[in-house]
Motif scaffolding. Structure first.
Motif, short mmCIF file in Angstrom:
data_model
loop_
_atom_site.label_atom_id
_atom_site.label_comp_id
_atom_site.label_asym_id
_atom_site.label_seq_id
_atom_site.Cartn_x
_atom_site.Cartn_y
_atom_site.Cartn_z
N ARG A 283 -1.80 5.59 -6.50
CA ARG A 283 -2.63 4.40 -6.31
C ARG A 283 -2.64 3.61 -7.60
O ARG A 283 -2.75 4.21 -8.68
N PRO B 238 -12.08 0.45 10.68
CA PRO B 238 -12.40 0.37 9.26
C PRO B 238 -13.30 1.53 8.82
O PRO B 238 -14.23 1.89 9.53
N HIS C 256 -14.53 -2.41 -8.82
CA HIS C 256 -14.66 -3.49 -9.80
C HIS C 256 -15.65 -4.52 -9.29
O HIS C 256 -16.18 -4.41 -8.19
N ARG D 244 -15.66 2.67 5.74
CA ARG D 244 -16.27 2.09 4.55
C ARG D 244 -17.28 3.09 4.02
O ARG D 244 -18.31 3.32 4.59
N ALA E 129 -12.09 -0.68 -2.23
CA ALA E 129 -12.47 0.57 -1.60
C ALA E 129 -11.29 1.53 -1.56
O ALA E 129 -11.35 2.58 -0.96
N PHE E 130 -10.22 1.17 -2.24
CA PHE E 130 -9.02 2.02 -2.21
C PHE E 130 -8.79 2.72 -3.54
O PHE E 130 -8.51 3.91 -3.59
N ARG F 34 -21.76 -2.32 0.23
CA ARG F 34 -21.31 -3.66 0.57
C ARG F 34 -21.44 -4.61 -0.62
O ARG F 34 -22.39 -4.54 -1.39
N THR G 166 -1.31 1.77 15.39
CA THR G 166 -2.51 0.96 15.32
C THR G 166 -3.38 1.57 14.23
O THR G 166 -3.66 2.76 14.29
N PRO G 167 -3.82 0.78 13.26
CA PRO G 167 -4.61 1.38 12.20
C PRO G 167 -5.96 1.86 12.73
O PRO G 167 -6.47 1.33 13.72
N ALA G 168 -6.50 2.84 12.06
CA ALA G 168 -7.79 3.37 12.44
C ALA G 168 -8.86 2.31 12.23
O ALA G 168 -8.66 1.34 11.52
N LEU H 266 -16.63 -4.17 -5.53
CA LEU H 266 -15.41 -4.54 -4.81
C LEU H 266 -14.36 -3.43 -4.87
O LEU H 266 -14.30 -2.69 -5.85
N SER I 186 0.85 -1.16 0.00
CA SER I 186 0.00 0.00 0.00
C SER I 186 0.88 1.20 0.00
O SER I 186 2.07 1.11 -0.07
N SER I 187 0.26 2.30 0.08
CA SER I 187 1.03 3.52 0.12
C SER I 187 0.68 4.28 1.36
O SER I 187 0.86 5.47 1.43
N LEU I 188 0.12 3.62 2.33
CA LEU I 188 -0.23 4.34 3.54
C LEU I 188 0.98 4.45 4.43
O LEU I 188 1.71 3.50 4.61
N TRP J 298 -23.52 -11.14 -4.11
CA TRP J 298 -23.74 -11.77 -5.41
C TRP J 298 -25.04 -11.27 -6.01
O TRP J 298 -26.04 -11.13 -5.30
#
Ligand code: FAD
Lengths: 196, 274
Positions: free
Chosen positions: B267, B20, B62, B22, B124-125, B26, B16-18, B122, B5-7, B29
């Motif tokens: 990205r 999630p 995607h 979103r 989210a980045f 969501r 500690t990551p934040a 799909l 990643s580039s974070l 199928w």
């Protein structure tokens, strides 16, 4: 809800039982990364494990002096490709954790470039994970995570953090980079734990 | 594959990551009905789908398409979405790899009225949202956006350019698009129209095999020069989205770094192949 797709027959019937559901066998080595490939000099490389009590460090030479395993394994990427019988060399996490005392049960792997991914500690021990620096008899390409990457072949390959630089022990499971971006917290390819 | 990643987080800081975050719908199928099929280029088709229960999607996301043969054999591949917003209409554009399993089927075999199984939305980045917090600099300013596309890699970037125009967003947007020949431009009319309609969107095309008549530069691997000349300068701190084959993305991303772009501002989405 699966239904037959009109007109589709598919390429091959040889379904290898080493392929988890939804995976396709490839012979090349695709790349998935969220950003550019970092270049890391082994002279500056270091690997750390941080626990509640302190930090363990290895530089490249110290790392190379550890017991090195040959690993033959299948790998499975969440983007639907698998590669069978790949060969790697690296240091088992069992070897690294011989020197580490910790009560904390969760791990966040951190990479050069900022990537993170979370894995429970018990999924990294007992011969299940390595820090690998050779693929197919050659030093690992930067594109594929060189100089060293985590190798956790029983989980989707995004867990096998490329350009790994250290592990940070945690009391609770926390989402890493792709996990915050919609990928499954755990990532078992046999259960198709792709997204949440 | 594992992923870079580039974070910016630093192992030694024990960051500690934040929790999630979103901001996108969501995934699930869905059954998609093919409502239109259109030849996009000599090797690619555009498929317009109406997806039952689709929650909408952000620009850049995607979906996975799963094909099932009569004996139960399945093949699943990922495709970027060329459209965005709340609509259940979803546009894909697929390039045919001659030896491929799924892309020749989607390009040559699929017709109006067919049903396809899709899973999504799909990712989210690799997304862009109008006025979203994702495009803000640390100081809270809107950063210009540079899109760099190779071949079919234009699909998610076209979605971003279109979302930008639809929102009347004033963020400066620039797209550098590398194609083999003038016939290989995806969304050619739409891209020209976007560029003509707004000062905030600029399109630069690079031809690697054959140029239009009277084009000022010869075809060839002039990406590096084009990149230096056409991308928003590193000093303006653009957010850069690069999409195409793995080889294209690797090459462009490493040139961008040489040009002084910050790795954390780039990205990438790699479609596979070389
Ligand atoms: C997130 C994501 C988004 C994608 N979006 C799009 C899209 O919008 N449009 C699109 O056309 N494709 C897209 N792709 C690529 C797509 O998923 C398939 O890989 C592609 O259609 C080939 O599938 P296939 O079954 O025809 O070929 P396969 O039978 O899977 O592959 C045949 C051979 O070609 C190689 N190969 C795979 N992909 C490529 C490639 N892109 N270029 C060259 N060689 C390749 C394989 O490694 C294999 O050796 C995307 C991929 C990802 C991961």
């Amino acid at each position: 809800m699966s239904f037959i797709t009109r007109g589709f027959s598919g390429r091959s019937r040889e379904r290898d039982d080493r392929l988890p559901p939804g995976q396709t066998l490839v012979h090349d080595f695709p790349v998935l990364s969220a950003g550019p490939t970092p270049e890391i000099d082994t002279a500056e490389w270091e690997f750390t494990i941080r626990t509640e009590t302190g930090v363990h460090r290895w530089n490249w030479d110290e790392f190379m002096a550890l017991k090195i395993d040959d690993v033959d394994t299948d790998i499975h990427c969440v983007t639907h490709w698998s590669k069978l019988g790949t060969s790697w060399r690296g240091v088992s996490l069992d070897t690294l954790f011989e020197e580490v005392e910790t009560e904390q049960e969760y791990v966040m792997a951190h990479s050069y470039g900022g990537y993170t991914t979370n894995v429970p500690l018990d999924e990294l021990l007992d011969g299940k994970a390595w820090v690998a620096f050779e693929f197919d008899g050659e030093p690992l390409d930067p594109e594929h995570g060189g100089p060293a990457r985590l190798l956790v072949p029983h989980l989707y390959f995004w867990k096998s953090a490329k350009w790994v630089r250290g592990l940070v022990m945690m009391d609770q499971d926390e989402p890493g980079f792709w996990e915050q971006n919609g990928y499954h917290l755990h990532g078992d390819p046999w259960k198709e734990e792709r997204y949440w | 594959m594992s992923d870079a990643s580039s974070l910016a987080t630093d192992a030694s800081e024990a960051a500690t990551p934040a929790a999630p975050v979103r901001t996108v719908p969501r995934a699930g199928w869905h059954t998609a009905t093919v409502v239109a099929v259109h030849r996009e280029t000599p090797t690619a088709s555009r498929l317009e789908l109406d997806v039952d229960g689709w929650p909408g999607n952000a620009a850049g996301q995607h979906l996975d398409v799963r094909l099932t043969a009569p004996d139960g054999y399945t093949a699943t591949r990922s495709y970027s979405i060329a459209s965005s917003g709340p609509s259940s209409r979803v546009v894909l554009a697929v390039d045919k790899l001659p030896d491929g399993e799924v892309s020749p089927f989607l390009v040559d075999e699929v017709r109006t009225g067919d049903l396809l199984e899709v899973h999504g939305p799909l990712g989210a980045f690799f997304v862009w949202e109008p006025d979203g917090r994702r495009s803000l600099s640390p100081a809270g300013r809107v950063r210009p956006v540079q899109l760099v596309a190779g071949g079919s890699g234009v699909v998610p970037l076209f979605a971003m350019a279109q979302a930008h125009a639809a929102a009347d967003d004033l963020t400066p947007f620039r797209m550098l698009y590398s194609v083999r020949t003038p016939d290989d431009v995806y969304f050619a009319d739409e891209l020209m129209a976007l560029a003509a309609a707004s000062d905030a969107f600029r399109l630069d095309l690079v031809y690697t095999r054959r140029t239009p008549d009277g084009w000022p530069t010869p075809p060839g691997r002039i990406m590096r020069e084009a990149l230096a000349a056409a991308v928003i300068p590193a000093a303006d701190r653009p957010l850069v989205y690069v999409c195409g084959s793995t080889g294209f993305v690797e090459q462009v991303a490493s040139w961008l770094i040489e040009l002084g772009h910050d790795a954390q501002s780039i990205r990438t989405e790699r479609f596979g192949g070389t």
